[in-house]
Write a protein that holds these residues in place. Structure first.
Motif, short mmCIF file in Angstrom:
data_model
loop_
_atom_site.label_atom_id
_atom_site.label_comp_id
_atom_site.label_asym_id
_atom_site.label_seq_id
_atom_site.Cartn_x
_atom_site.Cartn_y
_atom_site.Cartn_z
N UNK A 1 -16.58 19.45 17.67
CA UNK A 1 -16.61 18.00 17.61
C UNK A 1 -15.21 17.46 17.86
N UNK A 2 -15.13 16.37 18.56
CA UNK A 2 -13.86 15.70 18.82
C UNK A 2 -14.01 14.25 18.37
N UNK A 3 -13.02 13.76 17.65
CA UNK A 3 -12.98 12.34 17.32
C UNK A 3 -11.52 11.91 17.22
N UNK A 4 -11.31 10.61 17.20
CA UNK A 4 -9.94 10.09 17.11
C UNK A 4 -9.71 9.47 15.75
N UNK A 5 -8.48 9.52 15.34
CA UNK A 5 -8.05 8.84 14.12
C UNK A 5 -6.66 8.31 14.40
N UNK A 6 -6.53 6.98 14.47
CA UNK A 6 -5.29 6.31 14.86
C UNK A 6 -4.85 6.84 16.23
N UNK A 7 -3.66 7.42 16.29
CA UNK A 7 -3.16 7.91 17.59
C UNK A 7 -3.36 9.42 17.74
N UNK A 8 -4.27 10.00 16.96
CA UNK A 8 -4.50 11.44 16.99
C UNK A 8 -5.91 11.75 17.48
N UNK A 9 -6.04 12.90 18.11
CA UNK A 9 -7.34 13.46 18.41
C UNK A 9 -7.57 14.58 17.42
N UNK A 10 -8.77 14.64 16.87
CA UNK A 10 -9.09 15.68 15.89
C UNK A 10 -10.21 16.53 16.47
N UNK A 11 -9.98 17.85 16.47
CA UNK A 11 -10.97 18.80 16.95
C UNK A 11 -11.48 19.59 15.75
N UNK A 12 -12.78 19.70 15.62
CA UNK A 12 -13.38 20.56 14.62
C UNK A 12 -14.02 21.73 15.36
N UNK A 13 -13.57 22.92 15.05
CA UNK A 13 -14.08 24.11 15.71
C UNK A 13 -14.91 24.92 14.73
N UNK A 14 -16.04 25.39 15.18
CA UNK A 14 -16.88 26.26 14.35
C UNK A 14 -16.40 27.69 14.44
N UNK A 15 -16.73 28.46 13.43
CA UNK A 15 -16.38 29.89 13.45
C UNK A 15 -17.58 30.68 12.99
N UNK A 16 -17.55 31.98 13.28
CA UNK A 16 -18.66 32.80 12.83
C UNK A 16 -18.54 33.07 11.33
N UNK A 17 -19.56 33.56 10.72
CA UNK A 17 -19.65 33.68 9.27
C UNK A 17 -18.61 34.60 8.66
N UNK A 18 -18.15 35.62 9.38
CA UNK A 18 -17.20 36.56 8.76
C UNK A 18 -15.76 36.05 8.81
N UNK A 19 -15.53 34.88 9.37
CA UNK A 19 -14.19 34.27 9.36
C UNK A 19 -13.22 34.90 10.33
N UNK A 20 -13.73 35.73 11.28
CA UNK A 20 -12.82 36.42 12.19
C UNK A 20 -12.13 35.48 13.16
N UNK A 21 -12.59 34.24 13.25
CA UNK A 21 -11.93 33.32 14.16
C UNK A 21 -10.99 32.38 13.42
N UNK A 22 -10.53 32.80 12.26
CA UNK A 22 -9.54 31.99 11.54
C UNK A 22 -8.34 31.76 12.44
N UNK A 23 -7.86 30.51 12.55
CA UNK A 23 -6.79 30.19 13.51
C UNK A 23 -5.57 31.09 13.43
N UNK A 24 -5.10 31.35 12.23
CA UNK A 24 -3.89 32.15 12.12
C UNK A 24 -4.13 33.59 12.58
N UNK A 25 -5.39 34.03 12.55
CA UNK A 25 -5.70 35.40 12.94
C UNK A 25 -6.16 35.50 14.39
N UNK A 26 -6.32 34.37 15.05
CA UNK A 26 -6.89 34.39 16.38
C UNK A 26 -5.86 34.00 17.43
N UNK A 27 -5.21 34.97 18.04
CA UNK A 27 -4.20 34.64 19.05
C UNK A 27 -4.81 33.97 20.27
N UNK A 28 -6.10 34.19 20.52
CA UNK A 28 -6.75 33.53 21.66
C UNK A 28 -6.76 32.02 21.49
#
Length: 190
Positions: free
Chosen positions: A1-28
């Motif tokens: 999902x993408x939405x704006x708040x003031x001068x920012x764009x906010x992205x909400x990304x889904x991840x799989x249930x085991x949390x393997x796509x946690x941002x700090x752990x996902x170099x991709x």
């Protein structure tokens, strides 16, 4: 999902249930966001940056991740970065010190070491190095001497000289903290 708040764009990304796509752990994710910043800059000349919060499991925790992402973005800006991807992390002391105006940092540093600036540069650096090594070794003179490859009496002499010049108690927790913080400030002043 993408939405704006003031001068920012906010992205909400889904991840799989085991949390393997946690941002700090996902170099991709970092690589993908970096490519986006470069593409946008190449095509439009706009400098886009990303702040990334930690993943959350509950919808009610989204505001926490949003605040983390904002904090990460501000950390990147305070570090004078451009077109960056900054992941949220708990601030280190040097990160906190960067938030203090440079002039205040300079005043604190010079106020702490001003008496040592009456000495020749070589002697001043030697005394500060001895003092910091003394603190790193938990105020153990023998360990400090061993690490500096000098006799323990040399360490005692240098520390006594620091006490004479600064008028501070080197074993006092508040004076120790002051010297340690001033030492952390030095590289930030350059």
């Amino acid at each position: 999902m993408i939405f704006t708040k003031n001068d920012l764009f906010v992205f909400l990304l889904g991840s799989n249930a085991n949390g393997s796509s946690a941002p700090a752990m996902n170099p991709r994710l970092a690589e993908g966001l970096s490519r986006i910043t470069e593409k946008i800059h190449a095509q439009t000349g706009l400098a886009i940056s990303f702040g990334v919060g930690n993943p959350v499991e509950k919808l009610l925790d989204l505001p926490v991740s949003y605040k983390e992402a904002l904090d990460a973005l501000q950390t990147g800006y305070h570090s004078n970065k451009q077109r960056f991807v900054q992941f949220y992390h708990i601030k280190e002391i040097t990160d906190l010190l960067r938030m203090v105006p440079a002039e205040e940092l300079r005043k604190f540093y010079t106020g702490t070491f001003k008496e040592l600036y009456t000495l020749e540069e070589k002697e001043r650096k030697e005394l500060i190095k001895t003092l910091m090594t003394f603190y790193e070794n938990h105020c153990q003179i023998a360990e400090t001497a061993k690490q500096l490859y000098v006799h323990r009496n040399t360490v005692i002499y240098r520390l006594e000289k620091c006490v004479q010049l600064t008028g501070r108690n080197l074993r006092s927790s508040s004076d120790s903290l002051r010297f340690r913080i001033a030492n952390l400030i030095e590289p930030l002043l350059k």
